[in-house]
Each structure stands twice: as C-alpha cells, then as structure tokens.
Motif scaffolding. Structure first.
Motif, PDB file in Angstrom:
ATOM      1  N   UNK A 204       0.853  -1.184   0.000  1.00 18.47           N
ATOM      2  CA  UNK A 204       0.000   0.000   0.000  1.00 18.47           C
ATOM      3  C   UNK A 204       0.890   1.235   0.000  1.00 18.47           C
ATOM      4  N   UNK A 205       0.807   2.073  -1.018  1.00 17.20           N
ATOM      5  CA  UNK A 205       1.644   3.282  -1.033  1.00 17.20           C
ATOM      6  C   UNK A 205       1.268   4.207   0.110  1.00 17.20           C
ATOM      7  N   UNK A 206       2.198   5.022   0.589  1.00 14.94           N
ATOM      8  CA  UNK A 206       1.913   5.907   1.740  1.00 14.94           C
ATOM      9  C   UNK A 206       0.795   6.881   1.431  1.00 14.94           C
ATOM     10  N   UNK A 207      -0.101   7.074   2.424  1.00 14.62           N
ATOM     11  CA  UNK A 207      -1.271   7.907   2.163  1.00 14.62           C
ATOM     12  C   UNK A 207      -1.770   8.658   3.385  1.00 14.62           C
ATOM     13  N   UNK A 208      -1.321   8.295   4.598  1.00 11.99           N
ATOM     14  CA  UNK A 208      -1.943   8.837   5.802  1.00 11.99           C
ATOM     15  C   UNK A 208      -1.039   9.869   6.481  1.00 11.99           C
ATOM     16  N   UNK A 209      -1.168  10.022   7.819  1.00  9.70           N
ATOM     17  CA  UNK A 209      -0.405  11.057   8.509  1.00  9.70           C
ATOM     18  C   UNK A 209       1.081  10.747   8.597  1.00  9.70           C
ATOM     19  N   UNK A 210       1.494   9.565   8.131  1.00  9.61           N
ATOM     20  CA  UNK A 210       2.930   9.312   8.012  1.00  9.61           C
ATOM     21  C   UNK A 210       3.548  10.175   6.922  1.00  9.61           C
ATOM     22  N   UNK A 211       2.743  10.649   6.005  1.00  7.06           N
ATOM     23  CA  UNK A 211       3.240  11.454   4.896  1.00  7.06           C
ATOM     24  C   UNK A 211       3.357  12.908   5.346  1.00  7.06           C
ATOM     25  N   UNK A 212       4.569  13.476   5.362  1.00 11.16           N
ATOM     26  CA  UNK A 212       4.708  14.890   5.729  1.00 11.16           C
ATOM     27  C   UNK A 212       3.897  15.770   4.783  1.00 11.16           C
ATOM     28  N   UNK A 213       3.218  16.745   5.348  1.00  9.60           N
ATOM     29  CA  UNK A 213       2.433  17.670   4.536  1.00  9.60           C
ATOM     30  C   UNK A 213       0.962  17.358   4.485  1.00  9.60           C
ATOM     31  N   UNK A 214       0.553  16.130   4.827  1.00  6.48           N
ATOM     32  CA  UNK A 214      -0.878  15.818   4.886  1.00  6.48           C
ATOM     33  C   UNK A 214      -1.479  16.543   6.079  1.00  6.48           C
ATOM     34  N   UNK A 215      -2.454  17.396   5.811  1.00  5.71           N
ATOM     35  CA  UNK A 215      -3.071  18.211   6.858  1.00  5.71           C
ATOM     36  C   UNK A 215      -4.364  17.572   7.358  1.00  5.71           C
ATOM     37  N   UNK A 216      -5.156  16.989   6.459  1.00  2.00           N
ATOM     38  CA  UNK A 216      -6.460  16.463   6.871  1.00  2.00           C
ATOM     39  C   UNK A 216      -6.797  15.198   6.083  1.00  2.00           C
ATOM     40  N   UNK A 217      -7.658  14.378   6.692  1.00  2.00           N
ATOM     41  CA  UNK A 217      -8.090  13.112   6.090  1.00  2.00           C
ATOM     42  C   UNK A 217      -9.585  12.939   6.371  1.00  2.00           C
ATOM     43  N   UNK A 218     -10.340  12.544   5.363  1.00  2.00           N
ATOM     44  CA  UNK A 218     -11.733  12.139   5.555  1.00  2.00           C
ATOM     45  C   UNK A 218     -11.818  10.623   5.388  1.00  2.00           C
ATOM     46  N   UNK A 219     -12.572   9.970   6.283  1.00  2.00           N
ATOM     47  CA  UNK A 219     -12.669   8.503   6.247  1.00  2.00           C
ATOM     48  C   UNK A 219     -14.038   8.084   6.771  1.00  2.00           C
TER      49      UNK A 219
END
Length: 439
Positions: A223-238
């Motif tokens: 699974x390619x990186x996609x969540x808060x492990x990725x620097x710069x990701x500010x928000x996520x909807x789930x």
C-alpha cells in the motif's frame, strides 16, 4: 390523490409489516448481489448496530454538555481512527454524518484557513478528475472555484498537471486513497510534497479506504503511503459506514492539529436563544450513529477488521482474475482495495450491465472510459463464483450477437455522445424531480 396523514393510528405490528413489504423492490444486498451502497459485515454486526443505535436513538450530539456519553464515544472513535492512520497525539477531528459532510468540513476549514492566514479572497480547490463529486458540491456551497487535474494512463492523478494548475489562490490540493471509480491510490506523497512546497493545505480523501487500507497493509499488501505518516498531509476524511462497517450516518474528518480543526467549527454569540456552537455542518447530530460506530469498533477490534479485510481481498483477487479470463473484458488500472472497475474494447459494457441486471446483479455504471464497477464486501465470498459464471455467460451472449435486455445502456450511450457534460444537468434535474414527486 396525494397521500395525507391517517386520521387514526395503527398498531405497531401492522406498520412494521408494511415496512417489511416495502422492501420488495429494493436491492438484494443481503444475498451479495449488490456491488454498491451497503457494506455488509454479517448478521451479528447488523444486530449490534441496531441495538446500539436504538439505545441512543433519542440523544442529540449537538450538545455534548447534555449528553457526555456521546462526547466520550465520539472522542474515542476519533482517537481510534487517528491511531489507525498513524496520527500522533496532536491529531484532532470530529465525527460527521458521512463522507460528503467530512469533505465539506475539510473544504470549509481550508477556505477559512486560507482567508485568515494567507489572505485568500478568491479560493480555489485543486482536485483530480476522479475526485468524488462531494468536492464539487462543497465548492458550490462554499463559493470556491474547483479545478480538476487530468489523470494519467494508470488512472491516478497526474502530479505534473496538478503543479501546472496551482495558483496563489489554491487553498487545498486533494488526493484520494483511493477514488471510488477505479480503486487506485493517487500519488499522495508526491502531492503532499508539492503542496508543502507551495504552502498549500493537503487533504486525503480516504472515505473509501480509510478503514480498509490499514488492515490490507497489515495483511502484507503493498500500500503506497497515504496517511499522517506522509509529511504535509493536513487532513483526512474517512467513512466509518463503509469498510468501518458502522451504521449509516458515520464518518470522521481528521486534522493534523486542533489549530486546523478550529476553522471547521461554527459559533454564534448573537442569538437570543443563547450561545450557539456547532462542530460540524449539521445541527442535530443523531446519537445513534455515534453509538453504533463506537460499538462496532469495540466489537470487531483489530482481529475482526483483519478477518473481513482478508475475505474482501481474497474475493477481489478471485474476481479480478476471473474477469481477466473472460474474452473481451479487462480490469482498469491496479486497484488497491476491494473496489475496482472493468471495461472492454470489444463489448458494450452498458449492455453487459443490463444483461447482468436481468440476472439479479446490481453493478454501477461508469464513464470515461465506459466501465462496470464492483465494491466487494465479505458478503460476496459466497457468490463470487456464481457472479463470474453469469458474467462470462452474458459476455459470451453479447459476443455471439444476442441482444441485451432493455435497461440503462441507451441512456449512458446518449450521455457518452454529448461532449459537454454540463448539458446533461437539466436531464438530471428533471430525473430528480420525477423521483421525488408526491405520491
């Protein structure tokens, strides 16, 4: 004559019998023949959801002061979700009524952040062409200009096109993990790096994959990186009511810090009804949806989610192999979850969908390119072989020149022939008007 309120009431048993009878024409999701809308985790989970929802059916999440139980459950749900998505203790969020509201809240927060911190007065939202229409809806409601970046041949957004379309007014860059149409994850790390470089808010729409990808990864899937492990990701909807298997009306929107979440809230101190503070778009927030989400997460735990993710992945792999073996059919892209689309270079897939409808299967239709769509749940494990047999027989019949049953193929063919899709909007408005005529 339009329906009016009965003059006298009826016994509960009679009313419930009528309710059950109304199911007759509904999609048969319990038997695994529906590939959208319902994420079925089994009878035991369904009963738990009913019981938990019923226990809090009257409570209102608008007031966490009046109902501290709901506040506690919501905070626990948000905390568990944040941990699944590798958020640290600073990650903050709220529950919402679904993916659309989560998306709208993230866009609203980014708009207000852009206005307050960056001085942006003409906000723009930069999204992939495959993005969920909830982003277009958010832009429409909140006065934001939406810009769509093209997709690459792998159906993921073209990062170079995103960079080309960035402007000083861009308030948010979005990537999907994954988008609904093809189940492929956008290049989140590259998008986040680009957003960071330009000082722009990066949002990941994981409404579909947020409660599936963590378990697929633990099962050894790449699974390619996609969540808060990725620097710069500010928000996520789930969405909890997708692969979180909660009752309808449950999603989360998460922010890297509470400083970002503050821009989601609405407060008003000028009302003669008292001080008003609302955490999300809705006023009344059904307590049952919060309780049911909390209950199913505690009931399934990591082991229960892993078990269901394994079942979905096994069925998805089998179905993709089976479809690839049917002459004329092909899976689009390289899907990462239990959602994928398949098309054909030789068959009219809309006619194929009509033929499958006639056999009791419900497959969503897609465009650009024409395709049929599958959303796989644990319920499909017992029917996947029958599905593949019926699909092969229907495809074979079309190849042999046998006509498909009448269905939606003509409508989708007509829409596909219209270059400017905005011209179809009047047709869709008339369609909705017709659906909701008084009875």
């Amino acid at each position: 004559m339009a329906k009016t309120l009965p003059l006298t009431g009826r016994p509960p048993g009679e009313v419930l019998a009528d309710l059950k009878a109304l199911h007759v024409d509904d999609a048969k999701w319990r038997d695994g023949r529906t590939f959208s809308l319902v994420y079925n985790a089994g009878d035991e989970v369904s009963q738990l959801l009913k019981d938990a929802y019923g226990e809090f059916i009257a409570e209102n999440g608008l007031s966490p002061v009046a109902f501290p139980s709901l506040r506690r459950m919501e905070c626990e749900v948000v905390s568990m979700a944040a941990a699944l998505m590798h958020g640290d203790d600073g990650v903050a969020g709220t529950m919402t009524s679904g993916g659309t509201e989560s998306i709208m809240m993230a866009v609203k927060a980014a708009r207000d952040f852009g206005r307050a911190v960056r001085g942006i007065e003409r906000p723009e939202l930069l999204v992939p062409a495959s993005i969920h229409p909830a982003f277009d809806k958010a832009a429409h409601y909140f006065g934001v200009r939406i810009v769509h970046a093209r997709l690459g041949p792998d159906f993921r957004v073209d990062v170079a096109d995103v960079e080309r379309l960035l402007t000083a007014n861009t308030i948010m860059v979005v990537g999907s993990a994954p988008p609904y149409p093809h189940g492929v994850i956008d290049p989140i790390a590259e998008l986040a790096a680009l957003a960071t470089k330009h000082g722009v808010w990066m949002h990941v729409d994981a409404c579909l994959g947020g409660f599936f990808l963590p378990f697929a990864e633990r099962l050894g899937r790449a699974v390619p990186p996609w969540d808060f492990r990725v620097p710069g990701v500010v928000s996520i909807s789930a969405d909890l009511h997708k692969y979180g298997y909660a009752a309808k009306g449950a999603s989360v929107v998460l922010y890297r810090s509470a400083a970002f979440r503050r821009h989601q809230f609405f407060t008003w101190a000028g009302w003669n009804g008292g001080l008003y503070a609302s955490p999300s778009f809705c006023g009344t927030r059904p307590g049952g949806a919060i309780a049911a989400a909390w209950a199913v997460m505690h009931h399934l735990g990591e082991a229960g989610y892993l078990e269901r993710a394994r079942s979905v992945l096994e069925s998805t792999d089998a179905m993709k192999r089976g479809i690839a073996d049917i002459p004329g059919l092909k899976v689009l892209g390289a899907p990462h979850v239990g959602v994928f689309a398949f098309g054909s270079d030789t068959l009219n897939v809309y006619e194929l969908g009509d033929a499958m409808d006639a056999r009791g299967w419900k497959l969503d239709r897609q465009m650009d390119p024409p395709a049929l769509h599958c959303m796989v749940t644990p319920a499909h494990a017992k029917v996947r072989d029958v599905f593949l047999r019926d699909l092969a027989e229907c495809a074979g019949a079309l190849t042999a020149g046998h006509p498909a049953p009448e269905g939606s193929a003509a409508m989708y063919g007509m829409v596909g022939s219209i270059g400017d899709r905005s011209q179809v909007n009047d047709f869709l408005l008339d369609f909705l008007d017709g659906l909701f005529e008084r009875v």
